[in-house]
Design a protein around this motif. Sequence first.
Motif, short mmCIF file in Angstrom:
data_model
loop_
_atom_site.label_atom_id
_atom_site.label_comp_id
_atom_site.label_asym_id
_atom_site.label_seq_id
_atom_site.Cartn_x
_atom_site.Cartn_y
_atom_site.Cartn_z
N GLN A 129 0.83 -1.19 0.00
CA GLN A 129 0.00 0.00 0.00
C GLN A 129 0.87 1.25 0.00
OE1 GLN A 129 -3.23 -0.14 -0.14
NE2 GLN A 129 -3.50 -2.33 0.18
N LEU A 130 0.35 2.32 -0.60
CA LEU A 130 1.02 3.60 -0.50
C LEU A 130 0.92 4.10 0.94
CD1 LEU A 130 -0.32 5.35 -3.72
CD2 LEU A 130 1.93 4.32 -3.38
N LEU A 131 2.00 4.69 1.43
CA LEU A 131 2.01 5.18 2.80
C LEU A 131 1.14 6.44 2.88
CD1 LEU A 131 3.12 4.85 5.64
CD2 LEU A 131 5.06 6.29 4.97
N ARG A 132 0.12 6.40 3.68
CA ARG A 132 -0.77 7.54 3.86
C ARG A 132 -0.89 7.84 5.36
NH1 ARG A 132 -4.28 8.51 -0.53
NH2 ARG A 132 -3.27 7.77 -2.43
N THR A 133 -1.52 8.94 5.67
CA THR A 133 -1.75 9.31 7.06
C THR A 133 -2.74 8.34 7.69
OG1 THR A 133 -1.36 11.63 6.55
CG2 THR A 133 -2.52 11.14 8.60
N LEU A 134 -2.36 7.80 8.84
CA LEU A 134 -3.25 6.91 9.57
C LEU A 134 -4.17 7.74 10.46
CD1 LEU A 134 -0.69 4.17 10.68
CD2 LEU A 134 -2.27 4.07 8.75
N THR A 135 -5.43 7.37 10.53
CA THR A 135 -6.37 8.08 11.38
C THR A 135 -7.09 7.07 12.26
OG1 THR A 135 -8.21 9.67 11.42
CG2 THR A 135 -8.27 7.99 9.70
N VAL A 185 -10.06 -8.79 -0.93
CA VAL A 185 -9.83 -7.53 -0.22
C VAL A 185 -8.62 -7.55 0.71
CG1 VAL A 185 -12.28 -6.98 -0.28
CG2 VAL A 185 -11.35 -8.19 1.71
N TYR A 186 -8.01 -8.71 0.95
CA TYR A 186 -6.99 -8.81 1.99
C TYR A 186 -5.85 -7.80 1.77
CZ TYR A 186 -3.46 -10.64 5.14
OH TYR A 186 -2.53 -10.76 6.13
N GLY A 187 -5.56 -7.03 2.81
CA GLY A 187 -4.45 -6.10 2.79
C GLY A 187 -4.73 -4.76 2.15
N ARG A 188 -5.91 -4.57 1.60
CA ARG A 188 -6.20 -3.32 0.91
C ARG A 188 -6.56 -2.22 1.90
NH1 ARG A 188 -8.79 -5.04 -4.89
NH2 ARG A 188 -7.47 -6.86 -5.20
N ALA A 189 -6.11 -1.01 1.59
CA ALA A 189 -6.33 0.11 2.49
C ALA A 189 -7.79 0.55 2.48
CB ALA A 189 -5.44 1.28 2.10
N ILE A 190 -8.25 1.01 3.62
CA ILE A 190 -9.59 1.56 3.78
C ILE A 190 -9.43 3.06 4.05
CG2 ILE A 190 -11.71 1.50 5.14
CD1 ILE A 190 -10.83 -1.44 5.87
N CYS A 246 -7.37 9.75 4.38
CA CYS A 246 -6.59 9.12 5.45
C CYS A 246 -6.94 7.63 5.53
CB CYS A 246 -6.86 9.79 6.79
SG CYS A 246 -6.38 11.53 6.84
N VAL A 247 -6.01 6.85 6.05
CA VAL A 247 -6.21 5.40 6.14
C VAL A 247 -6.85 5.07 7.48
CG1 VAL A 247 -5.08 3.15 6.20
CG2 VAL A 247 -4.31 4.89 4.59
N LEU A 248 -8.06 4.50 7.42
CA LEU A 248 -8.78 4.11 8.62
C LEU A 248 -8.42 2.70 9.08
CD1 LEU A 248 -11.06 5.21 10.52
CD2 LEU A 248 -12.68 4.00 9.06
N GLY A 249 -7.87 1.91 8.16
CA GLY A 249 -7.49 0.54 8.49
C GLY A 249 -7.12 -0.22 7.24
N PHE A 250 -6.88 -1.53 7.42
CA PHE A 250 -6.51 -2.40 6.31
C PHE A 250 -7.41 -3.64 6.34
CE2 PHE A 250 -2.84 0.16 7.28
CZ PHE A 250 -2.39 0.55 6.03
N ALA A 251 -7.98 -3.96 5.19
CA ALA A 251 -8.96 -5.05 5.10
C ALA A 251 -8.31 -6.39 5.39
CB ALA A 251 -9.61 -5.05 3.73
#
Length: 286
Positions: A173-179, A242-247, A253-258
Amino acid sequence: MASQSTIALPEHVTLPFDLRTDPEAFHKPENIKLLRNLFPGNCGLSMDGMFLIFLQTKMPPKPWPKSVAGLPPYFAPRMGRQYIPGLIGEFVRMRNGSIVDDINGRDMVDWEPLFYIVMNHFREIGVSITEVMYWRDYVAVILQHRRVDTARLPQKVANIAVSYCYEDGNQPQLLRTLTPAKGRRTDDSVFLDSYDTGFIEGSFKVTSFQRVIAGEGSSEQQWVFTIWLYMGQDSADALPPVYGRAIFTVDGCVLGFARYAPENGQMKNWCSGVAADEFIDRLHNC
Protein backbone atom coordinates in the motif's frame (compact mmCIF):
# COMPACT_ATOMS: atom_id res chain seq x y z
CA MET A 1 -43.24 9.58 -7.56
CA ALA A 2 -40.69 11.04 -5.18
CA SER A 3 -41.12 14.59 -3.96
CA GLN A 4 -39.51 17.38 -5.98
CA SER A 5 -37.37 18.15 -2.90
CA THR A 6 -35.58 14.84 -3.38
CA ILE A 7 -32.16 15.22 -5.01
CA ALA A 8 -30.87 12.08 -6.72
CA LEU A 9 -27.08 11.88 -6.55
CA PRO A 10 -24.99 9.22 -8.35
CA GLU A 11 -25.12 6.84 -5.40
CA HIS A 12 -26.89 8.85 -2.70
CA VAL A 13 -30.40 10.17 -2.21
CA THR A 14 -30.56 13.25 -0.01
CA LEU A 15 -33.78 14.39 1.59
CA PRO A 16 -34.77 17.41 3.70
CA PHE A 17 -33.79 15.37 6.81
CA ASP A 18 -30.76 13.30 7.78
CA LEU A 19 -31.50 10.17 9.82
CA ARG A 20 -27.93 9.94 11.08
CA THR A 21 -28.17 13.20 12.99
CA ASP A 22 -31.95 13.29 13.51
CA PRO A 23 -33.30 9.73 13.84
CA GLU A 24 -36.60 11.02 15.25
CA ALA A 25 -37.34 12.48 11.82
CA PHE A 26 -38.17 8.95 10.69
CA HIS A 27 -41.40 9.00 12.70
CA LYS A 28 -42.85 12.16 11.14
CA PRO A 29 -45.78 11.31 8.81
CA GLU A 30 -44.60 13.61 6.03
CA ASN A 31 -41.15 11.97 6.03
CA ILE A 32 -42.60 8.46 6.03
CA LYS A 33 -44.73 9.40 3.04
CA LEU A 34 -41.67 10.76 1.24
CA LEU A 35 -39.65 7.60 1.92
CA ARG A 36 -42.43 5.24 0.88
CA ASN A 37 -42.75 7.00 -2.47
CA LEU A 38 -39.09 6.58 -3.37
CA PHE A 39 -39.24 2.98 -4.63
CA PRO A 40 -42.11 1.24 -6.46
CA GLY A 41 -43.59 -1.70 -4.59
CA ASN A 42 -42.82 -0.40 -1.10
CA CYS A 43 -45.15 -1.76 1.57
CA GLY A 44 -43.42 -0.70 4.77
CA LEU A 45 -40.43 0.90 6.46
CA SER A 46 -38.20 0.22 9.42
CA MET A 47 -35.06 1.78 10.87
CA ASP A 48 -32.60 0.49 13.45
CA GLY A 49 -30.25 3.48 13.60
CA MET A 50 -27.77 1.90 11.19
CA PHE A 51 -29.94 0.92 8.24
CA LEU A 52 -33.09 2.17 6.59
CA ILE A 53 -35.09 -0.94 5.71
CA PHE A 54 -37.58 -0.85 2.84
CA LEU A 55 -40.11 -3.68 2.81
CA GLN A 56 -40.88 -4.41 -0.83
CA THR A 57 -43.46 -6.47 -2.69
CA LYS A 58 -40.90 -6.39 -5.50
CA MET A 59 -37.27 -5.34 -5.54
CA PRO A 60 -36.53 -1.96 -7.12
CA PRO A 61 -34.30 -1.97 -10.20
CA LYS A 62 -30.55 -1.79 -9.70
CA PRO A 63 -28.23 -0.02 -9.17
CA TRP A 64 -29.40 0.67 -5.63
CA PRO A 65 -28.26 3.83 -3.85
CA LYS A 66 -25.54 3.67 -1.22
CA SER A 67 -27.52 5.89 1.12
CA VAL A 68 -30.99 7.35 1.56
CA ALA A 69 -31.44 10.24 4.00
CA GLY A 70 -27.97 9.50 5.35
CA LEU A 71 -28.39 5.76 6.00
CA PRO A 72 -27.65 2.72 3.81
CA PRO A 73 -30.89 1.27 2.46
CA TYR A 74 -31.73 -2.41 2.72
CA PHE A 75 -34.53 -4.01 0.70
CA ALA A 76 -36.40 -7.00 2.10
CA PRO A 77 -39.68 -8.83 1.40
CA ARG A 78 -40.63 -8.80 5.10
CA MET A 79 -39.20 -8.31 8.56
CA GLY A 80 -37.17 -11.15 10.00
CA ARG A 81 -33.74 -11.96 11.36
CA GLN A 82 -32.63 -13.35 8.01
CA TYR A 83 -33.41 -10.02 6.34
CA ILE A 84 -31.46 -7.78 8.70
CA PRO A 85 -27.98 -6.83 7.38
CA GLY A 86 -26.19 -7.29 10.68
CA LEU A 87 -25.02 -9.99 13.05
CA ILE A 88 -27.88 -11.14 15.25
CA GLY A 89 -27.22 -14.40 17.02
CA GLU A 90 -28.99 -16.21 19.81
CA PHE A 91 -30.19 -14.58 23.01
CA VAL A 92 -30.19 -16.33 26.38
CA ARG A 93 -32.88 -16.30 29.04
CA MET A 94 -33.45 -13.32 31.31
CA ARG A 95 -32.79 -15.44 34.38
CA ASN A 96 -29.14 -15.70 33.30
CA GLY A 97 -28.71 -12.25 34.77
CA SER A 98 -26.53 -9.34 33.76
CA ILE A 99 -23.17 -7.76 34.53
CA VAL A 100 -22.07 -4.14 35.17
CA ASP A 101 -25.57 -2.76 35.70
CA ASP A 102 -24.12 0.59 36.82
CA ILE A 103 -23.00 1.49 33.27
CA ASN A 104 -25.15 2.62 30.34
CA GLY A 105 -23.66 0.83 27.35
CA ARG A 106 -25.96 2.32 24.73
CA ASP A 107 -24.41 4.57 22.03
CA MET A 108 -20.97 4.72 23.65
CA VAL A 109 -18.36 6.78 21.78
CA ASP A 110 -15.45 4.80 23.25
CA TRP A 111 -16.55 1.31 24.22
CA GLU A 112 -13.07 -0.15 24.81
CA PRO A 113 -13.52 -0.20 28.63
CA LEU A 114 -16.70 -2.22 28.10
CA PHE A 115 -14.78 -4.69 25.93
CA TYR A 116 -12.28 -5.38 28.71
CA ILE A 117 -15.12 -5.94 31.17
CA VAL A 118 -16.70 -8.47 28.80
CA MET A 119 -13.39 -10.17 27.99
CA ASN A 120 -12.41 -10.51 31.65
CA HIS A 121 -15.84 -11.83 32.61
CA PHE A 122 -15.70 -14.64 30.06
CA ARG A 123 -12.14 -15.42 31.07
CA GLU A 124 -13.26 -15.71 34.70
CA ILE A 125 -16.11 -18.10 33.87
CA GLY A 126 -13.87 -20.17 31.60
CA VAL A 127 -15.73 -19.57 28.32
CA SER A 128 -13.49 -19.05 25.28
CA ILE A 129 -14.51 -16.20 22.97
CA THR A 130 -12.88 -14.94 19.77
CA GLU A 131 -14.55 -11.58 19.13
CA VAL A 132 -16.74 -8.95 20.76
CA MET A 133 -18.70 -6.66 18.44
CA TYR A 134 -20.39 -3.44 19.54
CA TRP A 135 -23.67 -2.60 17.76
CA ARG A 136 -24.69 0.52 19.74
CA ASP A 137 -27.67 -1.05 21.47
CA TYR A 138 -26.40 -4.62 21.87
CA VAL A 139 -23.15 -6.58 22.00
CA ALA A 140 -22.43 -9.66 19.90
CA VAL A 141 -20.08 -12.21 21.46
CA ILE A 142 -18.49 -14.87 19.26
CA LEU A 143 -18.05 -18.17 21.10
CA GLN A 144 -15.17 -20.40 20.04
CA HIS A 145 -16.88 -23.69 20.92
CA ARG A 146 -20.45 -24.90 20.64
CA ARG A 147 -20.22 -27.02 23.78
CA VAL A 148 -21.01 -24.18 26.16
CA ASP A 149 -23.33 -24.17 29.15
CA THR A 150 -25.59 -21.33 28.03
CA ALA A 151 -26.94 -20.94 31.58
CA ARG A 152 -23.59 -19.31 32.45
CA LEU A 153 -23.80 -16.67 29.73
CA PRO A 154 -25.01 -13.19 30.76
CA GLN A 155 -28.19 -11.96 29.14
CA LYS A 156 -27.16 -8.32 29.40
CA VAL A 157 -24.01 -6.28 29.87
CA ALA A 158 -24.08 -2.59 30.82
CA ASN A 159 -27.88 -2.59 30.37
CA ILE A 160 -27.79 -3.66 26.72
CA ALA A 161 -28.54 -7.11 25.33
CA VAL A 162 -25.91 -9.71 24.49
CA SER A 163 -26.24 -11.82 21.35
CA TYR A 164 -24.22 -15.03 20.92
CA CYS A 165 -22.80 -16.56 17.75
CA TYR A 166 -20.32 -19.36 17.05
CA GLU A 167 -17.09 -19.19 15.19
CA ASP A 168 -17.52 -21.83 12.74
CA GLY A 169 -2.46 -11.84 -3.59
CA ASN A 170 -1.61 -8.97 -1.09
CA GLN A 171 0.00 -5.93 -2.70
CA PRO A 172 1.93 -3.11 -0.96
CA GLN A 173 0.00 0.00 0.00
CA LEU A 174 1.02 3.60 -0.50
CA LEU A 175 2.01 5.18 2.80
CA ARG A 176 -0.77 7.54 3.86
CA THR A 177 -1.75 9.31 7.06
CA LEU A 178 -3.25 6.91 9.57
CA THR A 179 -6.37 8.08 11.38
CA PRO A 180 -7.86 6.37 14.46
CA ALA A 181 -11.26 4.69 14.31
CA LYS A 182 -11.89 5.21 18.03
CA GLY A 183 -14.22 8.13 18.53
CA ARG A 184 -15.08 8.36 14.84
CA ARG A 185 -18.76 8.63 13.99
CA THR A 186 -20.17 5.48 12.50
CA ASP A 187 -22.12 5.75 9.23
CA ASP A 188 -19.28 7.77 7.67
CA SER A 189 -18.53 6.92 4.05
CA VAL A 190 -15.29 5.00 3.49
CA PHE A 191 -13.53 3.71 0.41
CA LEU A 192 -11.89 0.34 -0.12
CA ASP A 193 -8.89 0.50 -2.43
CA SER A 194 -9.40 -1.83 -5.39
CA TYR A 195 -6.51 -2.12 -7.81
CA ASP A 196 -8.70 -3.32 -10.66
CA THR A 197 -11.84 -1.20 -10.39
CA GLY A 198 -10.76 1.85 -8.41
CA PHE A 199 -12.29 2.70 -5.05
CA ILE A 200 -15.34 0.83 -3.76
CA GLU A 201 -17.55 2.87 -1.46
CA GLY A 202 -18.86 1.46 1.79
CA SER A 203 -20.10 2.65 5.16
CA PHE A 204 -18.17 2.46 8.45
CA LYS A 205 -20.60 0.80 10.83
CA VAL A 206 -19.25 -1.31 13.69
CA THR A 207 -16.07 -1.85 15.69
CA SER A 208 -15.02 -4.98 17.52
CA PHE A 209 -12.11 -6.60 19.31
CA GLN A 210 -11.15 -9.81 17.52
CA ARG A 211 -8.92 -12.55 18.88
CA VAL A 212 -6.05 -13.58 16.59
CA ILE A 213 -2.97 -15.78 16.78
CA ALA A 214 0.18 -13.70 17.33
CA GLY A 215 2.09 -15.38 14.49
CA GLU A 216 2.58 -18.55 12.49
CA GLY A 217 3.45 -21.44 14.77
CA SER A 218 2.70 -19.35 17.87
CA SER A 219 0.17 -20.24 20.55
CA GLU A 220 0.03 -16.67 21.86
CA GLN A 221 -3.28 -14.92 21.32
CA GLN A 222 -3.92 -11.21 20.99
CA TRP A 223 -7.00 -9.00 20.76
CA VAL A 224 -7.01 -6.70 17.73
CA PHE A 225 -9.18 -3.61 17.35
CA THR A 226 -11.27 -4.24 14.22
CA ILE A 227 -13.52 -2.14 11.99
CA TRP A 228 -16.48 -3.47 10.02
CA LEU A 229 -17.72 -1.85 6.81
CA TYR A 230 -21.08 -2.40 5.17
CA MET A 231 -20.47 -2.55 1.41
CA GLY A 232 -24.08 -2.56 0.20
CA GLN A 233 -26.78 -5.13 -0.41
CA ASP A 234 -25.66 -7.97 -2.75
CA SER A 235 -22.17 -6.43 -2.95
CA ALA A 236 -20.47 -9.70 -1.95
CA ASP A 237 -21.16 -11.18 -5.38
CA ALA A 238 -19.00 -8.56 -7.09
CA LEU A 239 -16.49 -7.69 -4.35
CA PRO A 240 -12.89 -8.53 -5.37
CA PRO A 241 -10.37 -10.11 -2.94
CA VAL A 242 -9.83 -7.53 -0.22
CA TYR A 243 -6.99 -8.81 1.99
CA GLY A 244 -4.45 -6.10 2.79
CA ARG A 245 -6.20 -3.32 0.91
CA ALA A 246 -6.33 0.11 2.49
CA ILE A 247 -9.59 1.56 3.78
CA PHE A 248 -9.72 5.32 3.22
CA THR A 249 -11.83 8.10 4.70
CA VAL A 250 -13.28 10.85 2.52
CA ASP A 251 -10.23 12.94 3.49
CA GLY A 252 -7.84 10.36 2.07
CA CYS A 253 -6.59 9.12 5.45
CA VAL A 254 -6.21 5.40 6.14
CA LEU A 255 -8.78 4.11 8.62
CA GLY A 256 -7.49 0.54 8.49
CA PHE A 257 -6.51 -2.40 6.31
CA ALA A 258 -8.96 -5.05 5.10
CA ARG A 259 -8.61 -8.62 6.36
CA TYR A 260 -11.54 -10.45 4.80
CA ALA A 261 -15.06 -10.13 3.44
CA PRO A 262 -17.39 -13.01 4.40
CA GLU A 263 -18.90 -14.71 1.35
CA ASN A 264 -21.92 -16.11 3.19
CA GLY A 265 -23.76 -15.98 6.49
CA GLN A 266 -25.21 -12.99 8.31
CA MET A 267 -22.11 -10.85 7.71
CA LYS A 268 -22.19 -11.32 3.94
CA ASN A 269 -21.87 -7.91 2.23
CA TRP A 270 -19.59 -6.72 5.04
CA CYS A 271 -15.82 -6.23 5.10
CA SER A 272 -13.59 -6.58 8.17
CA GLY A 273 -10.32 -4.74 8.65
CA VAL A 274 -7.62 -4.07 11.22
CA ALA A 275 -8.17 -0.55 12.54
CA ALA A 276 -5.40 2.01 12.02
CA ASP A 277 -5.39 2.45 15.81
CA GLU A 278 -3.38 -0.78 16.09
CA PHE A 279 -0.58 0.66 13.95
CA ILE A 280 -0.73 4.10 15.58
CA ASP A 281 -0.34 2.53 19.03
CA ARG A 282 2.64 0.47 17.88
CA LEU A 283 4.34 3.52 16.35
CA HIS A 284 3.90 5.45 19.59
CA ASN A 285 5.38 2.56 21.57
CA CYS A 286 8.48 2.27 19.38
